[in-house]
Write a protein that holds these residues in place. Structure first.
Motif, PDB file in Angstrom:
ATOM      1  N   GLY A 105       0.785  -1.236   0.000  1.00  0.00           N
ATOM      2  CA  GLY A 105       0.000   0.000   0.000  1.00  0.00           C
ATOM      3  C   GLY A 105       0.812   1.278   0.000  1.00  0.00           C
ATOM      4  N   ARG A 106       2.107   1.188  -0.269  1.00  0.00           N
ATOM      5  CA  ARG A 106       2.952   2.372  -0.108  1.00  0.00           C
ATOM      6  C   ARG A 106       2.478   3.565  -0.940  1.00  0.00           C
ATOM      7  N   ASN A 107       2.242   3.330  -2.236  1.00  0.00           N
ATOM      8  CA  ASN A 107       1.838   4.469  -3.066  1.00  0.00           C
ATOM      9  C   ASN A 107       0.446   4.980  -2.709  1.00  0.00           C
ATOM     10  N   LEU A 108      -0.408   4.099  -2.175  1.00  0.00           N
ATOM     11  CA  LEU A 108      -1.744   4.551  -1.754  1.00  0.00           C
ATOM     12  C   LEU A 108      -1.619   5.505  -0.579  1.00  0.00           C
ATOM     13  N   VAL A 109      -0.750   5.155   0.359  1.00  0.00           N
ATOM     14  CA  VAL A 109      -0.512   6.014   1.525  1.00  0.00           C
ATOM     15  C   VAL A 109       0.153   7.316   1.095  1.00  0.00           C
ATOM     16  N   PHE A 110       1.182   7.202   0.270  1.00  0.00           N
ATOM     17  CA  PHE A 110       1.912   8.398  -0.168  1.00  0.00           C
ATOM     18  C   PHE A 110       0.978   9.383  -0.892  1.00  0.00           C
ATOM     19  N   LEU A 126      -0.644  16.506  -8.513  1.00  0.00           N
ATOM     20  CA  LEU A 126       0.359  15.626  -7.913  1.00  0.00           C
ATOM     21  C   LEU A 126       1.160  14.981  -9.046  1.00  0.00           C
ATOM     22  N   VAL A 127       2.467  14.870  -8.861  1.00  0.00           N
ATOM     23  CA  VAL A 127       3.325  14.234  -9.870  1.00  0.00           C
ATOM     24  C   VAL A 127       4.119  13.122  -9.192  1.00  0.00           C
ATOM     25  N   GLY A 128       4.035  11.909  -9.761  1.00  0.00           N
ATOM     26  CA  GLY A 128       4.749  10.775  -9.176  1.00  0.00           C
ATOM     27  C   GLY A 128       5.480   9.976 -10.242  1.00  0.00           C
ATOM     28  N   GLY A 129       6.536   9.296  -9.855  1.00  0.00           N
ATOM     29  CA  GLY A 129       7.381   8.562 -10.802  1.00  0.00           C
ATOM     30  C   GLY A 129       6.989   7.108 -10.996  1.00  0.00           C
ATOM     31  N   MET A 130       5.728   6.766 -10.670  1.00  0.00           N
ATOM     32  CA  MET A 130       5.322   5.376 -10.839  1.00  0.00           C
ATOM     33  C   MET A 130       5.447   4.968 -12.307  1.00  0.00           C
ATOM     34  N   CYS A 131       5.781   3.696 -12.498  1.00  0.00           N
ATOM     35  CA  CYS A 131       6.099   3.207 -13.840  1.00  0.00           C
ATOM     36  C   CYS A 131       5.688   1.743 -13.925  1.00  0.00           C
ATOM     37  N   GLU A 132       4.962   1.379 -14.986  1.00  0.00           N
ATOM     38  CA  GLU A 132       4.489  -0.010 -15.074  1.00  0.00           C
ATOM     39  C   GLU A 132       5.176  -0.790 -16.191  1.00  0.00           C
ATOM     40  N   THR A 133       6.186  -0.214 -16.839  1.00  0.00           N
ATOM     41  CA  THR A 133       6.850  -0.947 -17.915  1.00  0.00           C
ATOM     42  C   THR A 133       7.889  -1.915 -17.360  1.00  0.00           C
ATOM     43  N   ASP A 134       8.988  -1.376 -16.794  1.00  0.00           N
ATOM     44  CA  ASP A 134       9.928  -2.303 -16.171  1.00  0.00           C
ATOM     45  C   ASP A 134       9.936  -2.096 -14.658  1.00  0.00           C
ATOM     46  N   TYR A 135       8.750  -1.938 -14.111  1.00  0.00           N
ATOM     47  CA  TYR A 135       8.610  -1.794 -12.663  1.00  0.00           C
ATOM     48  C   TYR A 135       8.927  -3.131 -11.993  1.00  0.00           C
ATOM     49  N   SER A 136       9.146  -3.120 -10.709  1.00  0.00           N
ATOM     50  CA  SER A 136       9.627  -4.319 -10.034  1.00  0.00           C
ATOM     51  C   SER A 136       8.498  -5.250  -9.597  1.00  0.00           C
ATOM     52  N   GLY A 137       7.367  -5.186 -10.292  1.00  0.00           N
ATOM     53  CA  GLY A 137       6.252  -6.067  -9.963  1.00  0.00           C
ATOM     54  C   GLY A 137       5.353  -5.506  -8.875  1.00  0.00           C
ATOM     55  N   PRO A 139       2.133  -3.812  -7.623  1.00  0.00           N
ATOM     56  CA  PRO A 139       0.798  -3.530  -8.173  1.00  0.00           C
ATOM     57  C   PRO A 139       0.322  -2.093  -7.948  1.00  0.00           C
ATOM     58  N   ASP A 140       0.895  -1.399  -6.956  1.00  0.00           N
ATOM     59  CA  ASP A 140       0.453  -0.011  -6.729  1.00  0.00           C
ATOM     60  C   ASP A 140       1.182   0.985  -7.617  1.00  0.00           C
ATOM     61  N   CYS A 141       2.020   0.486  -8.558  1.00  0.00           N
ATOM     62  CA  CYS A 141       2.644   1.364  -9.558  1.00  0.00           C
ATOM     63  C   CYS A 141       1.842   1.388 -10.855  1.00  0.00           C
ATOM     64  N   ARG A 142       0.799   0.550 -10.954  1.00  0.00           N
ATOM     65  CA  ARG A 142       0.046   0.476 -12.204  1.00  0.00           C
ATOM     66  C   ARG A 142      -0.842   1.704 -12.379  1.00  0.00           C
TER      67      ARG A 142
END
Ligand code: ZN
Length: 233
Positions: A105-110, A126-137, A139-142
């Motif tokens: 839940g890290r990105n949900l909290v952040f 809000l601007v965040g660096g989440m990435c779903e291409t070569d992300y580390s698996g 699910p909260d980066c999608r």
């Protein structure tokens, strides 16, 4: 009315450093927020100050646009979200196929905390660096997760909450290319020298792509992306 201001979720890593430059190009006023959740890489907290300071010298107009930094103490959350980043555990895969570096839940909290801070500071986006291409698996980066969060926050705050994720569809190599387009070699040099990505918080070894242990998943991802970008046609 186009958005004029932004709050960047800024950890001091390569991705959020690139996001900060992206925001400084677009918005008249940009502030940053960092979260202390008891992460192993407390060295990140030092890196973020160095990257922020360096941004002001990449382009003169960025110095005028860059506003205050905010640090939010989330060590209580870190204590709940026990993972390999916040506790002394090996980095490996769990039963869900998620790495133990996943902080539930890290990105949900952040994003929730960032939305509250942006509301108080009168910041539009809000601007965040989440990435779903070569992300580390994670699910909260999608983007689906981010869209659902934007909907929940808009309802909960009773106003539109916009979450920009400029790196969502980019590979790590493309993130280096974006940084070069935004701030040229000066920004590349700043990211290499001062941003920090290594999960182990290691800054004793210096590679072409920057400092790190060289063999944790974060270092490997950063190294592969950098090499691909350097080898571009
Ligand atoms: Zn590492």
């Amino acid at each position: 009315m186009p958005p004029k201001s932004a709050l960047v979720l800024f950890s001091g890593g390569q991705d959020s450093a690139t996001c900060l430059a992206w925001a400084l190009e677009r918005y008249e006023r940009v502030e940053t927020v960092g979260f202390d959740y008891g992460q192993r890489h407390a060295v990140e907290m030092q890196a973020r100050l160095a990257v922020r300071a360096g941004m002001a010298s990449v382009l003169p107009q960025w110095a005028d646009r860059l506003g205050p930094d905010h640090i939010v103490d989330l060590t209580g959350y870190g204590a709940i979200a026990d993972s390999a980043l916040t506790a002394d555990r090996a980095i490996e895969m769990d039963a869900r196929g998620l790495p133990t570096t996943f902080v539930p839940g890290r990105n949900l909290v952040f994003l929730t905390v960032a939305a509250a801070l942006a509301d108080r500071r009168g910041l539009d986006t809000l601007v965040g660096g989440m990435c779903e291409t070569d992300y580390s698996g994670y699910p909260d980066c999608r983007r689906d997760t981010i869209d659902a969060m934007a909907t929940a926050l808009s309802l909960g705050l009773d106003k539109p909450v916009v979450i920009e994720t400029p790196l969502m569809a980019l590979t790590k190599a493309q993130t280096w290319a974006l940084a070069e387009r935004l701030g040229g070699q000066a920004l590349i040099d700043l990211i290499v020298e001062d941003s920090h990505t290594c999960y182990r918080g290691d800054r004793t070894l210096r590679f072409g792509w920057g400092y790190g242990c060289g063999d944790c998943p974060a270092c490997e991802l950063r190294a592969v992306g950098y090499d691909q970008w350097v080898a571009r046609p």
